[in-house]
Design a protein around this motif. Structure first.
Motif, PDB file in Angstrom:
ATOM      1  N   LYS A 204      59.379  30.456  67.880  1.00 51.55           N
ATOM      2  CA  LYS A 204      59.920  30.310  69.235  1.00 51.55           C
ATOM      3  C   LYS A 204      61.225  31.101  69.349  1.00 51.55           C
ATOM      4  N   ILE A 205      61.529  31.458  70.577  1.00 57.14           N
ATOM      5  CA  ILE A 205      62.781  32.166  70.876  1.00 57.14           C
ATOM      6  C   ILE A 205      63.492  31.378  71.972  1.00 57.14           C
ATOM      7  N   VAL A 206      64.755  31.075  71.725  1.00 57.03           N
ATOM      8  CA  VAL A 206      65.529  30.263  72.665  1.00 57.03           C
ATOM      9  C   VAL A 206      66.569  31.146  73.357  1.00 57.03           C
ATOM     10  N   LEU A 207      66.609  31.082  74.669  1.00 55.27           N
ATOM     11  CA  LEU A 207      67.651  31.767  75.452  1.00 55.27           C
ATOM     12  C   LEU A 207      68.631  30.724  75.962  1.00 55.27           C
ATOM     13  N   ARG A 208      69.913  31.003  75.776  1.00 58.60           N
ATOM     14  CA  ARG A 208      70.945  30.109  76.318  1.00 58.60           C
ATOM     15  C   ARG A 208      71.866  30.898  77.232  1.00 58.60           C
ATOM     16  N   LYS A 209      72.035  30.392  78.434  1.00 57.01           N
ATOM     17  CA  LYS A 209      73.064  30.929  79.320  1.00 57.01           C
ATOM     18  C   LYS A 209      74.350  30.222  78.918  1.00 57.01           C
ATOM     19  N   MET A 210      75.396  30.988  78.649  1.00 58.79           N
ATOM     20  CA  MET A 210      76.642  30.413  78.135  1.00 58.79           C
ATOM     21  C   MET A 210      77.771  30.647  79.137  1.00 58.79           C
ATOM     22  N   CYS A 211      78.706  29.736  79.164  1.00 57.10           N
ATOM     23  CA  CYS A 211      79.915  29.926  79.969  1.00 57.10           C
ATOM     24  C   CYS A 211      81.107  29.404  79.176  1.00 57.10           C
ATOM     25  N   MET A 212      82.037  30.305  78.837  1.00 54.27           N
ATOM     26  CA  MET A 212      83.235  29.920  78.079  1.00 54.27           C
ATOM     27  C   MET A 212      84.466  30.451  78.799  1.00 54.27           C
ATOM     28  N   LYS A 213      85.499  29.609  78.848  1.00 53.93           N
ATOM     29  CA  LYS A 213      86.727  30.008  79.546  1.00 53.93           C
ATOM     30  C   LYS A 213      87.685  30.694  78.567  1.00 53.93           C
TER      31      LYS A 213
ATOM     32  N   TYR B 190      90.990  34.622  71.964  1.00 57.72           N
ATOM     33  CA  TYR B 190      90.183  34.430  73.169  1.00 57.72           C
ATOM     34  C   TYR B 190      89.980  32.963  73.545  1.00 57.72           C
ATOM     35  N   TRP B 191      89.726  32.110  72.526  1.00 61.60           N
ATOM     36  CA  TRP B 191      89.153  30.779  72.773  1.00 61.60           C
ATOM     37  C   TRP B 191      90.012  29.645  72.246  1.00 61.60           C
ATOM     38  N   GLU B 192      90.031  28.531  72.992  1.00 60.05           N
ATOM     39  CA  GLU B 192      90.600  27.287  72.457  1.00 60.05           C
ATOM     40  C   GLU B 192      89.750  26.815  71.287  1.00 60.05           C
ATOM     41  N   GLU B 193      88.414  26.894  71.461  1.00 66.84           N
ATOM     42  CA  GLU B 193      87.527  26.666  70.313  1.00 66.84           C
ATOM     43  C   GLU B 193      86.369  27.649  70.411  1.00 66.84           C
ATOM     44  N   ASP B 194      86.025  28.233  69.265  1.00 59.01           N
ATOM     45  CA  ASP B 194      84.893  29.165  69.199  1.00 59.01           C
ATOM     46  C   ASP B 194      83.644  28.352  68.862  1.00 59.01           C
ATOM     47  N   VAL B 195      82.479  28.992  68.878  1.00 56.32           N
ATOM     48  CA  VAL B 195      81.226  28.255  68.652  1.00 56.32           C
ATOM     49  C   VAL B 195      80.737  28.347  67.197  1.00 56.32           C
ATOM     50  N   ILE B 196      81.556  28.954  66.319  1.00 54.07           N
ATOM     51  CA  ILE B 196      81.146  29.125  64.921  1.00 54.07           C
ATOM     52  C   ILE B 196      82.117  28.415  63.979  1.00 54.07           C
ATOM     53  N   SER B 197      81.609  28.163  62.769  1.00 48.76           N
ATOM     54  CA  SER B 197      82.459  27.613  61.718  1.00 48.76           C
ATOM     55  C   SER B 197      82.229  28.410  60.438  1.00 48.76           C
ATOM     56  N   PRO B 198      83.289  28.891  59.767  1.00 48.09           N
ATOM     57  CA  PRO B 198      84.655  28.864  60.259  1.00 48.09           C
ATOM     58  C   PRO B 198      84.823  29.843  61.418  1.00 48.09           C
TER      59      PRO B 198
ATOM     60  N   GLN C 196      78.648  30.030  60.599  1.00 47.86           N
ATOM     61  CA  GLN C 196      77.619  29.099  61.083  1.00 47.86           C
ATOM     62  C   GLN C 196      77.848  28.716  62.545  1.00 47.86           C
ATOM     63  N   PRO C 197      76.898  29.000  63.424  1.00 43.76           N
ATOM     64  CA  PRO C 197      76.989  28.462  64.781  1.00 43.76           C
ATOM     65  C   PRO C 197      76.931  26.929  64.711  1.00 43.76           C
ATOM     66  N   VAL C 198      77.784  26.264  65.476  1.00 40.88           N
ATOM     67  CA  VAL C 198      77.858  24.797  65.444  1.00 40.88           C
ATOM     68  C   VAL C 198      77.034  24.252  66.618  1.00 40.88           C
ATOM     69  N   PRO C 199      75.921  23.549  66.332  1.00 39.12           N
ATOM     70  CA  PRO C 199      75.007  23.139  67.413  1.00 39.12           C
ATOM     71  C   PRO C 199      75.698  22.390  68.557  1.00 39.12           C
ATOM     72  N   GLU C 200      76.620  21.482  68.237  1.00 42.11           N
ATOM     73  CA  GLU C 200      77.281  20.706  69.308  1.00 42.11           C
ATOM     74  C   GLU C 200      78.100  21.623  70.208  1.00 42.11           C
ATOM     75  N   LEU C 201      78.730  22.646  69.599  1.00 43.58           N
ATOM     76  CA  LEU C 201      79.560  23.554  70.405  1.00 43.58           C
ATOM     77  C   LEU C 201      78.685  24.496  71.224  1.00 43.58           C
ATOM     78  N   LEU C 202      77.571  24.940  70.642  1.00 41.59           N
ATOM     79  CA  LEU C 202      76.635  25.765  71.425  1.00 41.59           C
ATOM     80  C   LEU C 202      76.197  24.968  72.656  1.00 41.59           C
ATOM     81  N   ASN C 203      75.825  23.713  72.429  1.00 42.91           N
ATOM     82  CA  ASN C 203      75.348  22.886  73.554  1.00 42.91           C
ATOM     83  C   ASN C 203      76.441  22.655  74.593  1.00 42.91           C
ATOM     84  N   LYS C 204      77.653  22.463  74.101  1.00 40.24           N
ATOM     85  CA  LYS C 204      78.767  22.188  75.016  1.00 40.24           C
ATOM     86  C   LYS C 204      78.970  23.324  76.038  1.00 40.24           C
TER      87      LYS C 204
END
Ligand code: OSB
Ligand code: MG
Length: 371
Positions: A5-14, A323-331, A352-360
């Motif tokens: 499967k291939i997942v597309l996510r529309k993302m919005c980060m401030k 750029y970010w207050e929090e990025d979506v990866i760790s570290p 590592q992309p962090v699933p909770e942050l990707l979802n956020k």
């Protein structure tokens, strides 16, 4: 590699602070992430579009359409993909839409490296353990704000300052920075704000010993840039005008560019980026890696490509916290006090992309399944 499967996510980060260029001001990053799932791994790619077609013609809307309705069906139809270079060939019939192509191709490169158990940098043929970085600073209403930014990033160790310029915010700004900071490594980026009629102003910049001037003229030009380069001492570096190996070959042949800003999304993927890299190496044209205000995923890809040997100048790949207050990866991506980023040695993109942050930061998601 066979995608289930291939997942597309529309993302919005401030962004922490607005970023102003000659084509507009960005406060929010709208982009797309692509995940390619196989039996054993997930490969991640970032589509570096924005909400509006200002830097290039692609947007979140166009790239989503092209990915969902054309590129992903082609990938599912192909089934087994032994090497990501195959995608460059597979996508040749689809014209342009390079950021959309690059997103899925980048995810396959990550998968490929993970399957081999090696870092993406190694999979690409990279040779560096750390990369040198600079920073791109947006236009400020007030020179004191720009002074403060330059001061801050010099202190943090960044190896060169890239200053955005536009008509009326050029010669005096660069002069003021030279007076204040002396001979620091500095360049200017015009994002196509000038025409050949402005040659007088652009020539005045020669006095300031800039490392280069990036994309002074039209986004689709390589003829006028050649003319301008004949009149300038400062090397011209093309960004917007280079979409492919062929564009690079012609611009180099015409003398339109002495340095190239490589953006993987702009040229349609890492395989095309490698071809351009090899051409530039042969022709004696130095490269550096540009940026599109990426999240950690695109940033990780940029770090990997910069390990290729002809990336000899500091790039725009700043640390996550620029750029970010929090990025979506760790570290998160961190820049050391000497202005370098250590290349990770974990398999694939190495962060590592962090699933909770990707979802956020996901505002829409679509799961496309093979079959
Ligand atoms: O012209 O290089 C550019 C950001 C968005 C669009 C175009 C450009 C830029 C930058 C910022 O200069 C680079 C970065 O910090 O990611
Ligand atoms: Mg640029």
């Amino acid at each position: 590699m066979k995608a289930d499967k291939i997942v597309l996510r529309k993302m919005c980060m401030k962004l922490k602070s607005p970023f102003q260029t000659s084509f507009g001001t960005q406060q929010v990053r709208d982009f797309i992430l692509v995940e390619v799932h196989t039996k054993d791994h997930i490969g991640y790619g970032e589509c570096v579009v924005s909400g509006q077609p200002l830097y290039s013609e692609e947007t979140v809307g166009t790239a989503w359409h092209v990915l969902e309705d054309f590129l992903i069906p082609m990938v599912f139809d192909r089934g087994e993909i032994a090497h990501p270079d195959e995608l460059r060939e597979l996508f040749v019939p689809i014209r342009r839409n390079n950021m959309a192509k690059s997103a899925i191709e980048g995810a396959y490169w990550d998968l490929y490296a993970k399957e081999q158990g090696i870092p993406l940098a190694k999979a690409l043929g990279g040779t560096k353990e750390k990369i040198e970085v600079g920073i791109s600073l947006g236009i400020e209403a007030n020179i004191d704000d720009l002074f403060r930014n330059v001061e801050k990033y010099l202190e943090l160790g960044y190896r060169r300052m890239k200053i955005k310029i536009a008509p009326g915010k050029d010669v005096e700004v660069i002069r003021a920075l030279r007076q204040r900071f002396g001979g620091i490594p500095m360049m200017a980026d015009a994002n196509s704000a000038y025409t050949l009629q402005d040659v007088g102003v652009l020539k005045q910049l020669d006095e300031f010993d800039l490392m280069m001037i990036e994309q002074p003229l039209a986004h689709d030009d390589i003829i006028d840039h050649a003319q301008l380069q004949k009149e300038l001492k400062t090397p011209i570096c093309l960004d917007e005008s280079i979409h492919s190996y062929e564009d690079a070959r012609k611009a180099i042949e015409l003398g339109s560019t002495r340095i190239i800003n490589m953006k993987v999304g702009r040229v349609g993927g890492l395989s095309e980026a490698k071809r351009i890299h090899d051409l530039c190496q042969e022709k004696g044209i130095p490269l550096w890696c540009g940026g599109m205000l990426e999240s950690g995923i695109g940033r990780a890809h940029n770090i990997a490509v910069t390990t290729l040997p002809n990336f000899t100048l500091p790039g725009d790949t700043a640390g996550s916290s620029r750029y970010w207050e929090e990025d979506v990866i760790s570290p998160e991506v961190e820049v050391a006090a000497d202005g370098t980023i250590a290349v990770p040695d974990a398999p694939g993109i190495g962060f590592q992309p962090v699933p909770e942050l990707l979802n956020k930061y996901t505002t829409a998601i679509k799961v496309l399944a093979r079959g």
